[in-house]
Motif scaffolding. Structure first.
Motif, PDB file in Angstrom:
ATOM      1  N   SER A  12       0.829  -1.199   0.000  1.00 32.56           N
ATOM      2  CA  SER A  12       0.000   0.000   0.000  1.00 32.56           C
ATOM      3  C   SER A  12       0.869   1.255   0.000  1.00 32.56           C
ATOM      4  N   PRO A  13       0.638   2.195  -0.915  1.00 34.91           N
ATOM      5  CA  PRO A  13       1.412   3.448  -0.905  1.00 34.91           C
ATOM      6  C   PRO A  13       0.946   4.419   0.164  1.00 34.91           C
ATOM      7  N   LEU A  14      -0.152   4.094   0.827  1.00 35.95           N
ATOM      8  CA  LEU A  14      -0.699   5.017   1.833  1.00 35.95           C
ATOM      9  C   LEU A  14      -0.193   4.728   3.231  1.00 35.95           C
ATOM     10  N   ALA A  15       0.456   3.584   3.430  1.00 34.45           N
ATOM     11  CA  ALA A  15       0.923   3.223   4.765  1.00 34.45           C
ATOM     12  C   ALA A  15       2.313   3.800   5.015  1.00 34.45           C
ATOM     13  N   GLU A  16       2.576   4.117   6.293  1.00 35.68           N
ATOM     14  CA  GLU A  16       3.903   4.623   6.642  1.00 35.68           C
ATOM     15  C   GLU A  16       4.963   3.570   6.417  1.00 35.68           C
ATOM     16  N   GLU A  17       4.654   2.303   6.703  1.00 37.58           N
ATOM     17  CA  GLU A  17       5.552   1.197   6.430  1.00 37.58           C
ATOM     18  C   GLU A  17       4.883   0.302   5.388  1.00 37.58           C
ATOM     19  N   PRO A  18       5.698  -0.322   4.518  1.00 41.67           N
ATOM     20  CA  PRO A  18       5.099  -1.176   3.477  1.00 41.67           C
ATOM     21  C   PRO A  18       4.230  -2.276   4.084  1.00 41.67           C
ATOM     22  N   VAL A  19       2.994  -2.318   3.694  1.00 38.63           N
ATOM     23  CA  VAL A  19       2.062  -3.345   4.164  1.00 38.63           C
ATOM     24  C   VAL A  19       1.652  -4.186   2.953  1.00 38.63           C
ATOM     25  N   PRO A  20       2.019  -5.472   2.925  1.00 39.06           N
ATOM     26  CA  PRO A  20       1.676  -6.293   1.745  1.00 39.06           C
ATOM     27  C   PRO A  20       0.175  -6.386   1.543  1.00 39.06           C
ATOM     28  N   LEU A  21      -0.256  -6.040   0.353  1.00 35.11           N
ATOM     29  CA  LEU A  21      -1.658  -6.185  -0.007  1.00 35.11           C
ATOM     30  C   LEU A  21      -1.921  -7.496  -0.738  1.00 35.11           C
ATOM     31  N   GLY A  22      -0.859  -8.107  -1.219  1.00 32.01           N
ATOM     32  CA  GLY A  22      -0.998  -9.339  -1.974  1.00 32.01           C
ATOM     33  C   GLY A  22       0.144  -9.456  -2.964  1.00 32.01           C
ATOM     34  N   VAL A  23      -0.087 -10.248  -3.989  1.00 30.21           N
ATOM     35  CA  VAL A  23       0.946 -10.520  -4.993  1.00 30.21           C
ATOM     36  C   VAL A  23       0.336 -10.354  -6.382  1.00 30.21           C
ATOM     37  N   GLY A  24       1.067  -9.674  -7.239  1.00 27.30           N
ATOM     38  CA  GLY A  24       0.715  -9.647  -8.651  1.00 27.30           C
ATOM     39  C   GLY A  24       1.389 -10.824  -9.333  1.00 27.30           C
ATOM     40  N   TRP A  25       0.587 -11.738  -9.838  1.00 31.72           N
ATOM     41  CA  TRP A  25       1.099 -12.977 -10.450  1.00 31.72           C
ATOM     42  C   TRP A  25       0.831 -12.894 -11.952  1.00 31.72           C
ATOM     43  N   LEU A  26       1.911 -12.900 -12.722  1.00 32.07           N
ATOM     44  CA  LEU A  26       1.822 -12.884 -14.176  1.00 32.07           C
ATOM     45  C   LEU A  26       2.373 -14.203 -14.702  1.00 32.07           C
ATOM     46  N   PHE A  27       1.681 -14.810 -15.653  1.00 33.68           N
ATOM     47  CA  PHE A  27       2.179 -16.077 -16.186  1.00 33.68           C
ATOM     48  C   PHE A  27       1.796 -16.222 -17.646  1.00 33.68           C
ATOM     49  N   GLN A  28       2.530 -17.079 -18.320  1.00 40.39           N
ATOM     50  CA  GLN A  28       2.280 -17.376 -19.731  1.00 40.39           C
ATOM     51  C   GLN A  28       2.414 -18.872 -19.934  1.00 40.39           C
ATOM     52  N   ASP A  29       1.547 -19.427 -20.736  1.00 36.98           N
ATOM     53  CA  ASP A  29       1.569 -20.863 -21.018  1.00 36.98           C
ATOM     54  C   ASP A  29       2.651 -21.150 -22.057  1.00 36.98           C
ATOM     55  N   VAL A  30       3.661 -21.905 -21.652  1.00 39.50           N
ATOM     56  CA  VAL A  30       4.778 -22.240 -22.556  1.00 39.50           C
ATOM     57  C   VAL A  30       4.862 -23.752 -22.744  1.00 39.50           C
ATOM     58  N   THR A  31       3.718 -24.428 -22.614  1.00 42.01           N
ATOM     59  CA  THR A  31       3.714 -25.888 -22.676  1.00 42.01           C
ATOM     60  C   THR A  31       4.252 -26.393 -24.006  1.00 42.01           C
ATOM     61  N   GLU A  32       3.744 -25.873 -25.101  1.00 42.24           N
ATOM     62  CA  GLU A  32       4.154 -26.373 -26.407  1.00 42.24           C
ATOM     63  C   GLU A  32       5.645 -26.150 -26.641  1.00 42.24           C
ATOM     64  N   ALA A  33       6.146 -24.979 -26.253  1.00 32.78           N
ATOM     65  CA  ALA A  33       7.575 -24.703 -26.444  1.00 32.78           C
ATOM     66  C   ALA A  33       8.424 -25.651 -25.610  1.00 32.78           C
ATOM     67  N   ARG A  34       8.012 -25.907 -24.354  1.00 31.83           N
ATOM     68  CA  ARG A  34       8.799 -26.800 -23.502  1.00 31.83           C
ATOM     69  C   ARG A  34       8.717 -28.238 -23.998  1.00 31.83           C
ATOM     70  N   GLN A  35       7.556 -28.650 -24.476  1.00 27.54           N
ATOM     71  CA  GLN A  35       7.451 -29.999 -25.019  1.00 27.54           C
ATOM     72  C   GLN A  35       8.315 -30.157 -26.258  1.00 27.54           C
ATOM     73  N   ASP A  36       8.338 -29.134 -27.103  1.00 24.46           N
ATOM     74  CA  ASP A  36       9.204 -29.199 -28.289  1.00 24.46           C
ATOM     75  C   ASP A  36      10.673 -29.276 -27.880  1.00 24.46           C
ATOM     76  N   GLN A  37      11.059 -28.510 -26.867  1.00 21.42           N
ATOM     77  CA  GLN A  37      12.440 -28.557 -26.395  1.00 21.42           C
ATOM     78  C   GLN A  37      12.780 -29.920 -25.820  1.00 21.42           C
ATOM     79  N   GLN A  38      11.851 -30.481 -25.040  1.00 23.84           N
ATOM     80  CA  GLN A  38      12.094 -31.797 -24.470  1.00 23.84           C
ATOM     81  C   GLN A  38      12.213 -32.858 -25.553  1.00 23.84           C
ATOM     82  N   GLU A  39      11.326 -32.780 -26.549  1.00 20.06           N
ATOM     83  CA  GLU A  39      11.394 -33.756 -27.632  1.00 20.06           C
ATOM     84  C   GLU A  39      12.687 -33.619 -28.426  1.00 20.06           C
TER      85      GLU A  39
END
Length: 463
Positions: free
Chosen positions: A247-274
């Motif tokens: 939070s930008p409003l708190a005097e000390e950083p207070v975790p509000l949570g986590v921003g989780w970003l992800f991308q599906d790379v299944t096909e690329a990893r399977q191709d690399q494994q193969e």
């Protein structure tokens, strides 16, 4: 503390008599605002000036309150009339008006600000003045960009974006993430990750907990997960990035949570494994050919091919030759198929394959054994125990004269010079996956090399 000039407009803005119960409250509210604020009475005289306005322009409240407009101090003389007219026009216009002005700071510099102004009405409902909130244009643009970025991430992003609260439950999910999780954007909110993921939920929750405690990791992390969908479970590989939200409003950083970003790379990893698997198997075939070329006995060369092929491919391997000699065709269903064990991997501790079958006794294979079917068809046969208890799987393997831990089998025919010489069998335990099409192609390549070595061995013995 904000200063104010006594006029008719101040009654609407708030009481300002010294000692009045609301005067201190009004001053505190004005000074605590993140935006700069000033107010004018109906004659255009400054009545209020807060600390943020002082920070931006440098003029104190004592210097600003009581001046008539911005002329001669906060704007250039050439612009004063236009600026004053545009500001005061809000007194007779509905709603708020937005303008951009170049104001003059106390040290003589110029700064571009964006203003929002609206009328202040007196007790009789008539316009009594104007209030004006303003901020630096670049700060306003930064805010608008942040809002636009957030909206774009949650609408049009080509990767998943999930805001996870401090309890590790999704609070906001964008369209990509909803599709990847196999749920609707609203149905995912507030649900534990374990309800959305079959496997990988614990690893993901551990990563989110670490980010809440320690901050964002220095690099993206890849995780294999199993997603539960109405169509069934799907195994996917996600490339994940994490950001701790405070939070930008708190005097000390207070975790509000986590921003989780992800991308599906299944096909690329399977191709690399193969690709990696194909390189490894090609190298194994190459190394086996070089080692087999140094063997004086062609039968020993066949065993060398077997050992190199077994590495990383199967748990056991067997080579059975036809007891009655090579057949020009598969043999059909008329002639009985009798097989003699020629080579096998040790049943106990791992080690090199051993040549056996010197006595020439046929192996007691059942009539419908996959190895016999392989000879009759002159083609590859796959078999497996299926989804059965471990004891039943052991019985299945022992009935077929295989090691007790075998669950999956692949039988490839040994063919050379248009004749069937025998069968090559690879066996896998429960800790491995079933044989796939790519495995079949590799086993057939090995079978061709072993068949050529066995054919050469028979020719040498014949001479």
């Amino acid at each position: 503390m904000s200063a104010s000039r006594r006029s008719g407009a101040t009654d609407e803005l708030g009481p300002d008599e010294p000692g009045a119960p609301g005067s201190d409250l009004l001053a505190a509210l004005l000074d605590g605002m993140d935006a700069a604020l000033c107010a004018f009475d109906a004659d255009g005289v400054v009545t209020h000036w807060n600390r943020e306005a002082e920070r931006i322009l440098g003029w104190t409240a004592a210097e600003a309150v009581g001046r008539h407009g911005f002329a001669g101090w906060a704007v250039r003389s050439a612009d004063a009339e236009e600026v004053q007219a545009r500001l005061m026009s809000a007194m007779h216009a509905p709603g708020r008006q937005v303008h951009e002005f170049a104001l003059v700071t106390k040290d003589g510099g110029r700064i571009l600000v964006r203003t929002q102004s609206a009328a202040v009405r007196g007790p009789d409902g008539k316009p009594a003045g104007v209030y004006c909130a303003f901020s630096e244009v670049h700060a306003q643009i930064d805010l608008e960009r942040s809002i636009a970025l957030s909206e774009a991430l949650f609408e049009d992003a080509a990767w998943g974006v999930v805001l996870v609260d401090a309890d590790l439950r999704p609070a906001v999910v964008n369209a990509y993430a909803a599709r990847a999780l196999g749920v609707g954007r609203t149905s995912a909110l507030g649900r534990p990750l374990g309800e959305l993921l079959g496997q990988g939920a614990q690893e993901l929750e551990a990563a989110l907990t670490h980010v809440l405690a320690e901050g964002a990791p220095p690099a993206p992390a890849e995780m294999w997960v199993v997603v539960r969908t109405p169509e069934g479970e799907r195994r996917r590989c996600w490339r994940n990035g994490f950001l701790r939200l405070a939070s930008p409003l708190a005097e000390e950083p207070v975790p509000l949570g986590v921003g989780w970003l992800f991308q599906d790379v299944t096909e690329a990893r399977q191709d690399q494994q193969e690709a990696a698997l194909l390189r490894f198997r090609s190298n194994q075939l190459h190394r086996a050919a070089r080692a087999a070329a140094e063997c004086e006995d062609p039968a020993e060369a066949a065993v060398v091919h077997l050992d190199f092929a077994l590495a990383g491919f199967a748990d056991h391997a067997l080579v059975d030759r036809l007891a009655d000699g090579p057949r020009a065709e598969g043999g059909g269903d008329v002639e009985p198929v009798r097989l003699v064990r020629l080579a096998a991997t040790p049943a106990g501790a791992p080690g090199p394959s051993l040549l056996t079958g010197a006595a020439g006794l046929p192996v007691r294979y059942p009539e419908d054994h996959p190895a016999r079917q392989c000879v009759r068809r002159a083609g590859t046969v796959r078999a497996e125990a299926g989804e059965v208890p471990a004891e039943r799987a052991r019985e299945w393997a022992l009935e077929r004269q295989w090691p007790g831990d075998a669950v999956y089998a692949l039988c490839a025919v040994l063919r050379s010079r248009g004749r069937t010489l025998g069968v090559l069998t690879f066996l896998r335990g429960a800790g491995r996956s079933r044989f796939e099409r790519a495995d079949t192609a590799y086993a057939e390549d090995v079978a061709v090399r072993i068949a050529a070595a066995l054919d050469l061995a028979e020719a040498v013995r014949g001479r």
